[in-house]
Design a protein around this motif. Structure first.
Motif, PDB file in Angstrom:
ATOM      1  N   LEU A  47       0.710  -1.349   0.018  1.00  7.11           N
ATOM      2  CA  LEU A  47       0.081   0.009   0.071  1.00  7.11           C
ATOM      3  C   LEU A  47       0.974   1.215   0.136  1.00  7.11           C
ATOM      4  N   GLU A  48       2.009   1.319   0.807  1.00 11.06           N
ATOM      5  CA  GLU A  48       2.785   2.472   0.689  1.00 11.06           C
ATOM      6  C   GLU A  48       3.262   2.451  -0.760  1.00 11.06           C
ATOM      7  N   SER A  69       1.160   4.154  -2.893  1.00 13.06           N
ATOM      8  CA  SER A  69       0.812   5.723  -2.873  1.00 13.06           C
ATOM      9  C   SER A  69       2.174   6.775  -3.143  1.00 13.06           C
ATOM     10  N   ASN A  70       3.523   5.831  -2.936  1.00 17.54           N
ATOM     11  CA  ASN A  70       4.568   6.348  -3.656  1.00 17.54           C
ATOM     12  C   ASN A  70       4.473   6.569  -5.065  1.00 17.54           C
ATOM     13  N   GLU A 110       1.805   6.857  -6.790  1.00 18.64           N
ATOM     14  CA  GLU A 110       1.000   8.040  -6.874  1.00 18.64           C
ATOM     15  C   GLU A 110       2.079   9.370  -7.098  1.00 18.64           C
ATOM     16  N   PRO A 128      -4.455   4.510  -8.138  1.00 18.04           N
ATOM     17  CA  PRO A 128      -4.372   5.847  -7.448  1.00 18.04           C
ATOM     18  C   PRO A 128      -3.466   6.823  -8.398  1.00 18.04           C
ATOM     19  N   ASP A 178      -9.197  -2.605   2.086  1.00 15.94           N
ATOM     20  CA  ASP A 178      -8.324  -1.562   1.474  1.00 15.94           C
ATOM     21  C   ASP A 178      -8.277  -1.633   0.189  1.00 15.94           C
ATOM     22  N   ILE A 182      -9.453   0.985  -2.899  1.00 12.55           N
ATOM     23  CA  ILE A 182      -8.630   1.494  -3.862  1.00 12.55           C
ATOM     24  C   ILE A 182      -9.422   1.377  -5.401  1.00 12.55           C
TER      25      ILE A 182
END
Lengths: 418, 429
Positions: free
Chosen positions: A119-120, A123-124, A126, A150, A182, A186
């Protein structure tokens, strides 16, 4: 038309079907002369085929401004991209991403796999997408699978360009209905934000409409295809007394391995000269080994462990029947690969590829009797084997990425209002 | 005077049940009784009984001038006897009018004509006897299953005593010739060939209820008009189709029965008559010969045999099946004989057809299998069991010829024993 694509895998370093499909689709689309594709992946290895598209590695895009000189940049990433491009991207950092850990160039270190902190990493990714969206020109955004939704959304927000998303699988397929909240969030946010959704089969399309509450008009099926194999003749069957029936794939709930064992038991009770092979690895492997022992068929049932690259085709070509009893398969490209090397396939009706294949055997994944019956027929009646083989070859050679690419293009044109 | 020759084929395929390979050797019953019975019941209620009644009315109200012939397979007659005996009665009633002819055809709706001459002859004789037994008259005109015909088959049929044969009007055989004449066999001019007019037949059979057809709706007036407008010399119009065209393929509500009822009136108005095949062949002389080197049929656009033996699956199944012929003929087990007939039905092989599998064509009959492969698997499982049963009758290591000789000796001895026993009894008295 320029398309900005976000993907997660690209051959030759792939972990699942997503990479293969991304490659085939972009290659098929590259036959359209007026289409330019920029493909972003987290971590390129440098040996990707860039002859028909431009690959950008997310781990070479600066997200934090660092003062570095030309020579240093050239020595670090010069073999992937020119330092000028690096500076161009650096000039387009519009947000403060210093909270993210970066290296000396201000780039994020991606694993490019499916790590614990997925998940990290998403988002990176993104964050990288925001820099790219500012830095380059494009007409449409195309995001492959939930990991990149994302990034696609962010790029759309920044550029105002339409976004299409490509659903290769949903969490409903992977989990037999026990979705991870989660992941679902998304996926749902990505679909809601998309201007159009492409799914790899009508089966997946139904899931997207019913489980993610998307309007049917917004969802179109673009069936996958298969790359023609250049070296088919290399894969031949060696002389053997026993017929081989093969299961090949991750040994996990979604693929229905326990049904394969049940079928094997049923066939072996009545038929001589047959062997079963379960190739691959996965979380249910040990359970399957125990089950095989329990059924008392271990002398005729073999495990190969994980196969990769060439070994996959060798295994398929050596088989007399390829079986894919998947409980839920968004598309499933392996039966097409089996057909390419001339091996008849038995697939479950719950597989997306069943929608476009005629010369394969289709049964319900739970219908053990039917599957056993077909195995017996293919093994005992040469006409059955030959017909499936010849007709299957002819059929699979007509399923081309080029056509899928054209379908995607029509969707691009539609969302761009052309 | 122009004449119309109406012929109807009556046959219902036997449905096999789902037969898995682990049943081979354990289960010797192959049929889906429910499907068979309901198919016969449905066809009887919607087509056979209704249509027979209307044809009977038409014959009576036209003083026997309306004539029609039927080609009913022996298996269909057996199924009627079992599930719908009233259909037989209604055919008997039609037979009594004298305006109906029953045609000779193989007993099962089989491809025996292509694969085994002995079996073919046997089936044709069985059929003729069955017709004689039920309707009192031996047939004189022959119409093969699916109108299979070639020069060679023609010869075989003639050797069985039939000089009049109905054949398909395939374009590749006719060429520029018109189907509306009487023809003769390529080199045996005693054999007369009635040629099916496939345009007129299909107009009724397939296009009558087709709204997208440019001639829709088809009326009796229009139909007779076409025949009237044909060149004066063309005088024989053979319209041959499955009886299901009346009431099943074309539903009752489509007006098909009204269409038929109106036909005789318009025909009489235009001085067009109705005649039976045997009458036509007696009255007319062949105008030319027709030669078919390769077998043709009334199926598909190609009018050939590829619907049943066009791919490897079908060839494998048919070869395995007809390899048994000699052995089955030696057997005396009645159940084997019955199964043997039922397993030869053309439908089994039609379902293995891969020709149209991909383009999703709609057929006159609903296909009970999801794919040709399923049809093949199921049939081969059944056939495997049947083969085992046939082979179990006599040891397989003895050649059929040798076996035949041995069996003959046994039978002769049996007869001798019987004779001697009766003599013994007589002597005692």
């Amino acid at each position: 038309m320029k398309a900005l694509m976000f993907g997660w895998e690209f051959p030759p370093h792939i972990l699942g079907g997503l990479g293969t499909a991304s490659y085939g689709l972009t290659k098929g689309m590259s036959l359209q002369p007026d289409l330019e594709i920029t493909f972003v992946i987290p971590k390129p290895w440098g040996d990707e085929d860039q002859s028909f598209l431009r690959i950008i590695g997310a781990n070479q895009i600066p997200v934090v401004w660092k003062d570095v000189n030309w020579d240093h940049v050239n020595s670090r990433i010069g073999n992937f991209m020119s330092p000028d491009d690096y500076y161009h991207f650096r000039n387009n950092i519009k947000y403060d991403f210093r909270r993210i850990g970066t290296d000396d160039l201000g780039c994020i270190n991606f694993s490019g796999r499916y790590p614990e902190n997925l998940l990290e990493e998403i988002s990176n990714y993104e964050a990288v997408a925001s820099v790219i969206a500012h830095a380059i020109q494009f007409d449409v955004i195309h995001a492959h699978d939930w990991l990149t939704y994302p990034a696609g959304r962010f790029a759309k927000q920044i550029s105002g360009k339409p976004m299409v998303i490509h659903v290769h699988a949903t969490d409903y397929d992977r989990s037999r209905g026990q979705v991870n909240p989660d992941v679902y969030r998304i996926e749902k946010e990505g679909m809601d934000a998309a201007d159009h959704i492409m799914t790899v089969s009508n089966l997946t399309r139904r899931t997207v409409i019913e489980k993610y509450h998307q309007h049917p008009d917004k969802v179109t099926t673009v069936h996958n295809a298969v790359e023609p194999m250049a070296n088919v003749e290399e894969f031949t069957k060696s002389e053997r007394n026993d017929k081989v029936i093969t299961f090949l794939g991750r040994i996990t709930m979604q693929k229905g391995p326990e049904y394969f064992v049940e079928v094997a038991t049923r066939v072996l009770q009545h038929t001589k000269g047959v062997r079963f092979v379960m190739a691959g690895s996965g979380d249910m492997m040990n359970k399957m080994i125990r089950l095989v022992a329990q059924k008392g068929i271990a002398d005729k049932f073999h495990f190969t462990g994980f196969l990769k690259g060439r070994q996959v085709y060798e295994m398929l070509a050596e088989s007399d029947v390829y079986m894919m009893p998947s409980v839920s398969e968004p598309f499933g490209i392996s039966p097409l690969e089996a057909m390419q090397v001339g091996t008849p396939s038995i697939i479950s009706k719950q597989s997306g590829c069943a929608e476009i294949l005629n010369h394969v055997i289709k049964t319900d994944y739970w219908d053990i009797d039917a599957m056993a019956d077909y195995i017996h027929a293919i093994v005992k009646y040469p006409a059955m084997y030959n017909s499936l083989r010849e007709n299957g070859l002819a059929e699979v050679n007509n399923i081309k990425w080029e056509y899928a690419g054209q379908k995607v293009r029509r969707i691009y044109d539609m969302v761009c209002g052309r | 005077m122009k004449t119309i020759n109406f012929c109807f084929r009556v046959h219902q395929r036997p449905n096999l049940k789902r037969y898995r390979f682990f049943e081979i050797g354990n289960d010797h019953y192959y049929y889906d009784d429910y499907a068979n019975e309901s198919a016969i019941r449905y066809a009887s209620d919607n087509c056979y009984l209704e249509a027979n009644r209307i044809l009977l009315d038409m014959i009576r109200s036209s003083n026997g001038n309306f004539k029609v012939s039927f080609s009913i397979s022996g298996l269909a007659l057996e199924q009627f006897e079992q599930y719908a005996p009233e259909v037989i009665d209604s055919f008997k009633e039609l037979a009594k009018t004298g305006s109906v002819e029953f045609l000779a055809t193989p007993y099962g709706h089989s491809l025996a004509a292509l694969y085994n001459e002995d079996e073919f002859a046997l089936q044709v004789n069985m059929q003729a006897n069955k017709i004689k037994e039920l309707f009192g008259k031996k047939p004189t005109t022959f119409a093969n299953s699916a109108l299979l015909y070639s020069d060679e088959i023609g010869n075989t049929i003639a050797s069985l005593g039939y000089k009049n044969i109905i054949v398909e009007g395939a374009k590749h055989i006719l060429g520029w010739k018109s189907p509306n004449y009487l023809y003769s066999h390529a080199y045996n001019n005693k054999i007369k060939l009635l040629v099916r007019n496939n345009k007129l037949s299909d107009d009724i059979n397939y296009r009558f209820s087709n709204w997208s057809w440019d001639q829709y709706p088809l009326t009796a007036e229009k139909f007779i008009g076409w025949i009237k407008d044909a060149p004066e010399a063309e005088n024989i119009f053979t319209v041959f189709m499955g009886y299901e065209a009346l009431g099943i393929l074309n539903h009752k509500d489509s007006g098909i029965f009204e269409f038929f009822k109106a036909l005789p009136f318009y025909a009489i108005e235009q001085n067009i008559g109705f005649e039976l095949p045997s009458e036509i062949c007696k009255k007319n002389k062949p105008v030319d010969t027709l030669s078919a080197l390769y077998p043709m049929s009334w199926t598909d656009e190609e009018k050939d045999v590829s619907a049943w033996c066009g791919n490897e699956l079908q060839n494998e199944a048919l070869t395995k099946l007809y390899n048994l012929t000699e052995r089955v003929h030696l057997c005396s087990d009645p159940m084997i004989k019955v199964d043997w007939q039922l397993l030869q039905d053309t439908a089994h092989f039609f379902f293995m057809n891969t020709k149209h599998y991909s383009d999703g064509m709609i057929y006159a009959q609903k296909i009970p299998y999801e794919s040709p492969y399923e049809a093949f698997t199921n049939y081969m499982n059944v056939l495997s069991d049947f083969i085992e049963r046939v082979n179990a009758q006599y040891p397989t290591d003895i050649e059929s010829e040798e076996l035949n000789a041995l069996l003959k000796t046994i039978r002769n001895q049996e007869e001798l024993i019987k004779k001697l026993e009766t003599k013994k009894k007589a002597a005692k008295k």
